[in-house]
Design a protein around this motif. Structure first.
Motif, PDB file in Angstrom:
ATOM      1  N   TYR A 107      43.728  -9.736  -0.420  1.00 58.12           N
ATOM      2  CA  TYR A 107      44.756 -10.531   0.245  1.00 58.12           C
ATOM      3  C   TYR A 107      44.186 -11.886   0.634  1.00 58.12           C
ATOM      4  N   TYR A 108      44.873 -12.967   0.206  1.00 57.46           N
ATOM      5  CA  TYR A 108      44.502 -14.337   0.549  1.00 57.46           C
ATOM      6  C   TYR A 108      45.539 -14.875   1.537  1.00 57.46           C
ATOM      7  N   ARG A 109      45.129 -15.081   2.766  1.00 59.96           N
ATOM      8  CA  ARG A 109      46.086 -15.488   3.783  1.00 59.96           C
ATOM      9  C   ARG A 109      46.630 -16.890   3.532  1.00 59.96           C
ATOM     10  N   LYS A 110      45.819 -17.769   2.989  1.00 62.08           N
ATOM     11  CA  LYS A 110      46.249 -19.156   2.766  1.00 62.08           C
ATOM     12  C   LYS A 110      47.520 -19.212   1.926  1.00 62.08           C
ATOM     13  N   SER A 111      47.622 -18.364   0.923  1.00 65.85           N
ATOM     14  CA  SER A 111      48.794 -18.372   0.051  1.00 65.85           C
ATOM     15  C   SER A 111      49.681 -17.147   0.265  1.00 65.85           C
ATOM     16  N   ASN A 112      49.308 -16.294   1.238  1.00 63.87           N
ATOM     17  CA  ASN A 112      50.064 -15.079   1.529  1.00 63.87           C
ATOM     18  C   ASN A 112      50.287 -14.258   0.260  1.00 63.87           C
ATOM     19  N   THR A 113      49.195 -13.980  -0.431  1.00 64.47           N
ATOM     20  CA  THR A 113      49.272 -13.328  -1.737  1.00 64.47           C
ATOM     21  C   THR A 113      48.246 -12.206  -1.855  1.00 64.47           C
ATOM     22  N   PHE A 114      48.683 -11.084  -2.420  1.00 61.46           N
ATOM     23  CA  PHE A 114      47.776 -10.028  -2.832  1.00 61.46           C
ATOM     24  C   PHE A 114      47.494 -10.186  -4.323  1.00 61.46           C
ATOM     25  N   VAL A 115      46.224 -10.169  -4.694  1.00 65.67           N
ATOM     26  CA  VAL A 115      45.839 -10.264  -6.104  1.00 65.67           C
ATOM     27  C   VAL A 115      45.072  -8.999  -6.479  1.00 65.67           C
ATOM     28  N   HIS A 116      45.476  -8.386  -7.585  1.00 67.91           N
ATOM     29  CA  HIS A 116      44.823  -7.166  -8.051  1.00 67.91           C
ATOM     30  C   HIS A 116      43.882  -7.503  -9.206  1.00 67.91           C
ATOM     31  N   TYR A 117      42.598  -7.158  -9.048  1.00 66.87           N
ATOM     32  CA  TYR A 117      41.573  -7.398 -10.065  1.00 66.87           C
ATOM     33  C   TYR A 117      41.183  -6.063 -10.693  1.00 66.87           C
ATOM     34  N   ASP A 118      41.532  -5.892 -11.957  1.00 66.88           N
ATOM     35  CA  ASP A 118      41.268  -4.631 -12.656  1.00 66.88           C
ATOM     36  C   ASP A 118      40.489  -4.926 -13.932  1.00 66.88           C
ATOM     37  N   SER A 119      39.319  -4.327 -14.073  1.00 67.09           N
ATOM     38  CA  SER A 119      38.458  -4.578 -15.231  1.00 67.09           C
ATOM     39  C   SER A 119      38.784  -3.679 -16.414  1.00 67.09           C
ATOM     40  N   PHE A 120      39.882  -2.929 -16.329  1.00 68.49           N
ATOM     41  CA  PHE A 120      40.235  -2.020 -17.421  1.00 68.49           C
ATOM     42  C   PHE A 120      41.705  -2.173 -17.784  1.00 68.49           C
ATOM     43  N   GLY A 121      42.126  -3.412 -18.001  1.00 68.82           N
ATOM     44  CA  GLY A 121      43.459  -3.690 -18.517  1.00 68.82           C
ATOM     45  C   GLY A 121      44.618  -3.230 -17.664  1.00 68.82           C
ATOM     46  N   GLY A 122      44.485  -3.297 -16.348  1.00 71.30           N
ATOM     47  CA  GLY A 122      45.580  -2.918 -15.467  1.00 71.30           C
ATOM     48  C   GLY A 122      45.779  -1.425 -15.322  1.00 71.30           C
ATOM     49  N   PHE A 123      44.734  -0.648 -15.559  1.00 73.80           N
ATOM     50  CA  PHE A 123      44.818   0.812 -15.464  1.00 73.80           C
ATOM     51  C   PHE A 123      45.288   1.254 -14.082  1.00 73.80           C
ATOM     52  N   ASN A 124      44.845   0.543 -13.040  1.00 66.08           N
ATOM     53  CA  ASN A 124      45.178   0.912 -11.660  1.00 66.08           C
ATOM     54  C   ASN A 124      46.369   0.150 -11.092  1.00 66.08           C
ATOM     55  N   SER A 125      47.186  -0.438 -11.946  1.00 62.62           N
ATOM     56  CA  SER A 125      48.265  -1.292 -11.453  1.00 62.62           C
ATOM     57  C   SER A 125      49.218  -0.560 -10.520  1.00 62.62           C
ATOM     58  N   LEU A 126      49.660   0.637 -10.895  1.00 61.12           N
ATOM     59  CA  LEU A 126      50.603   1.384 -10.059  1.00 61.12           C
ATOM     60  C   LEU A 126      49.967   1.799  -8.737  1.00 61.12           C
ATOM     61  N   VAL A 127      48.695   2.199  -8.788  1.00 60.38           N
ATOM     62  CA  VAL A 127      48.003   2.596  -7.561  1.00 60.38           C
ATOM     63  C   VAL A 127      47.827   1.383  -6.647  1.00 60.38           C
ATOM     64  N   ALA A 128      47.524   0.217  -7.243  1.00 60.71           N
ATOM     65  CA  ALA A 128      47.357  -1.003  -6.449  1.00 60.71           C
ATOM     66  C   ALA A 128      48.663  -1.394  -5.770  1.00 60.71           C
ATOM     67  N   ARG A 129      49.780  -1.250  -6.479  1.00 62.09           N
ATOM     68  CA  ARG A 129      51.077  -1.566  -5.873  1.00 62.09           C
ATOM     69  C   ARG A 129      51.414  -0.596  -4.748  1.00 62.09           C
ATOM     70  N   LYS A 130      50.999   0.646  -4.888  1.00 60.04           N
ATOM     71  CA  LYS A 130      51.197   1.615  -3.809  1.00 60.04           C
ATOM     72  C   LYS A 130      50.431   1.184  -2.566  1.00 60.04           C
ATOM     73  N   LEU A 131      49.181   0.780  -2.739  1.00 61.01           N
ATOM     74  CA  LEU A 131      48.377   0.313  -1.608  1.00 61.01           C
ATOM     75  C   LEU A 131      48.957  -0.978  -1.034  1.00 61.01           C
ATOM     76  N   TYR A 132      49.401  -1.873  -1.905  1.00 62.17           N
ATOM     77  CA  TYR A 132      50.026  -3.126  -1.461  1.00 62.17           C
ATOM     78  C   TYR A 132      51.228  -2.848  -0.564  1.00 62.17           C
ATOM     79  N   ARG A 133      52.098  -1.936  -0.994  1.00 59.30           N
ATOM     80  CA  ARG A 133      53.278  -1.618  -0.180  1.00 59.30           C
ATOM     81  C   ARG A 133      52.886  -0.982   1.147  1.00 59.30           C
ATOM     82  N   ALA A 134      51.771  -0.251   1.157  1.00 61.87           N
ATOM     83  CA  ALA A 134      51.353   0.426   2.385  1.00 61.87           C
ATOM     84  C   ALA A 134      50.793  -0.546   3.420  1.00 61.87           C
TER      85      ALA A 134
END
Length: 320
Positions: A107-134
């Motif tokens: 989370y970058y407060r300056k831009s109020n943005t969550f950025v997901h960094y995944d080294s395996f082609g977005g494998f964890n995208s759904l899990v990251a969105r779950k954490l983001y919503r939480a």
């Protein structure tokens, strides 16, 4: 016996933990928490690196309101400019040290943005969105609405207000300002002539784009706008970082996650580098670090041995 070899800032490393660094093994919570603790000791309290255990707990908390309030107060989140969470695909809530892939949600407060960094082609995208919503409500600040430039079309005005970001207004005008008799044709023409801008724009937050378009079309056709799920304008953005090095095996995801966390810490505290990054970052802004400029696949061959030497050095200091 699995003896304890080092206690560092409250993190206990055992012989079995070091064995994971000796070969092609998936890294566990303890190694990652140790490295996060080291990074925390190198920088001031404007950044927060949340341990794997707490990140997993927040993502799967059943008593979210009370748990998040305690987390927010104990870590003084309002004072943090960058907050990093580990993301793990472990589905067994009874086992905190599990899963098969690590990634990083920042989370970058300056831009109020969550950025997901995944080294395996977005494998964890759904899990990251779950954490983001939480965690979004307890971590993030309200989004800042950017003024829409004069002369912007009504569709651009509507989307810009929903997107709440100044960097896209000129690209929206360029894409959408075509004859309005057929909106689909306008977007096709805009895509042909401004492909890279449209891709970057939609990639930033496709959900908000879709909601904005749906609401605009429905409201202009006289239909009931309430039939569309509302999008909270105060929600922080969620972005998948697609331009970053990708792992070449199945077990080094933990190394990539730790290395990315180190790059973000260095980037945040190096104003000169941040100014240089402005010429190379996504859409030429300095809100996020350019990961590919500082990392590549060579970390797969060097980082394990570097960490082992680092740990061994501290073991020797403790012994002496």
């Amino acid at each position: 016996m699995d003896e304890e070899v080092l206690t560092y800032n409250g993190v206990v490393l055992k012989r079995s933990d070091l064995d994971l660094l000796s070969g092609p093994h998936y890294l566990n919570d303890c190694i990652i928490q140790f490295y996060f603790s080291y990074l925390t000791s190198q920088y001031d309290d404007r950044t927060l690196l949340v341990s794997p255990t707490i990140s997993f707990w927040l993502a799967n908390s059943q008593n979210s309101e009370a748990d998040f309030r305690d987390f927010e107060e104990s870590h003084q989140l309002s004072k943090k400019q960058v907050v990093m969470f580990t993301v793990n695909d472990n589905e067994d809530t009874s086992q905190s040290d599990g899963g098969k892939h690590w990634s990083l949600l920042v989370y970058y407060r300056k831009s109020n943005t969550f950025v997901h960094y995944d080294s395996f082609g977005g494998f964890n995208s759904l899990v990251a969105r779950k954490l983001y919503r939480a965690v979004k409500n307890c971590v993030a600040a309200p989004a800042t609405q950017a003024p829409t430039p004069a002369g912007t079309s009504s569709l651009v005005t509507h989307i810009s207000s929903k997107m709440g970001h100044k960097y896209y207004s000129k690209h929206l005008r360029r894409i959408i300002n075509y004859p309005k008799k057929n909106m689909l044709v306008s977007f096709v023409i805009g895509y042909i002539f401004s492909k890279k801008y449209l891709r970057r724009f939609i990639n930033y937050h496709p959900v908000k784009v879709c909601y904005a378009l749906q609401k605009y079309i429905i409201s202009n056709n006289g239909d009931d706008e309430e039939t569309i799920d509302r999008d909270d304008d105060d929600d922080p953005w969620f972005r998948e970082e697609n331009v970053m090095p990708q792992q070449t095996n199945w077990y080094d995801c933990g190394l990539y996650m730790m290395a990315i966390a180190r790059v973000i810490c260095e980037w945040y505290y190096d104003e000169e580098r941040a100014e240089q990054e402005q010429q190379n970052c996504f859409l030429k802004d300095d809100r996020f670090p350019n990961i590919t400029k500082h990392l590549d696949n060579s970390l797969e061959y060097t980082m394990r041995s570097e960490m082992l030497r680092f740990i061994q050095h501290h073991i020797e200091l403790k012994t002496n």
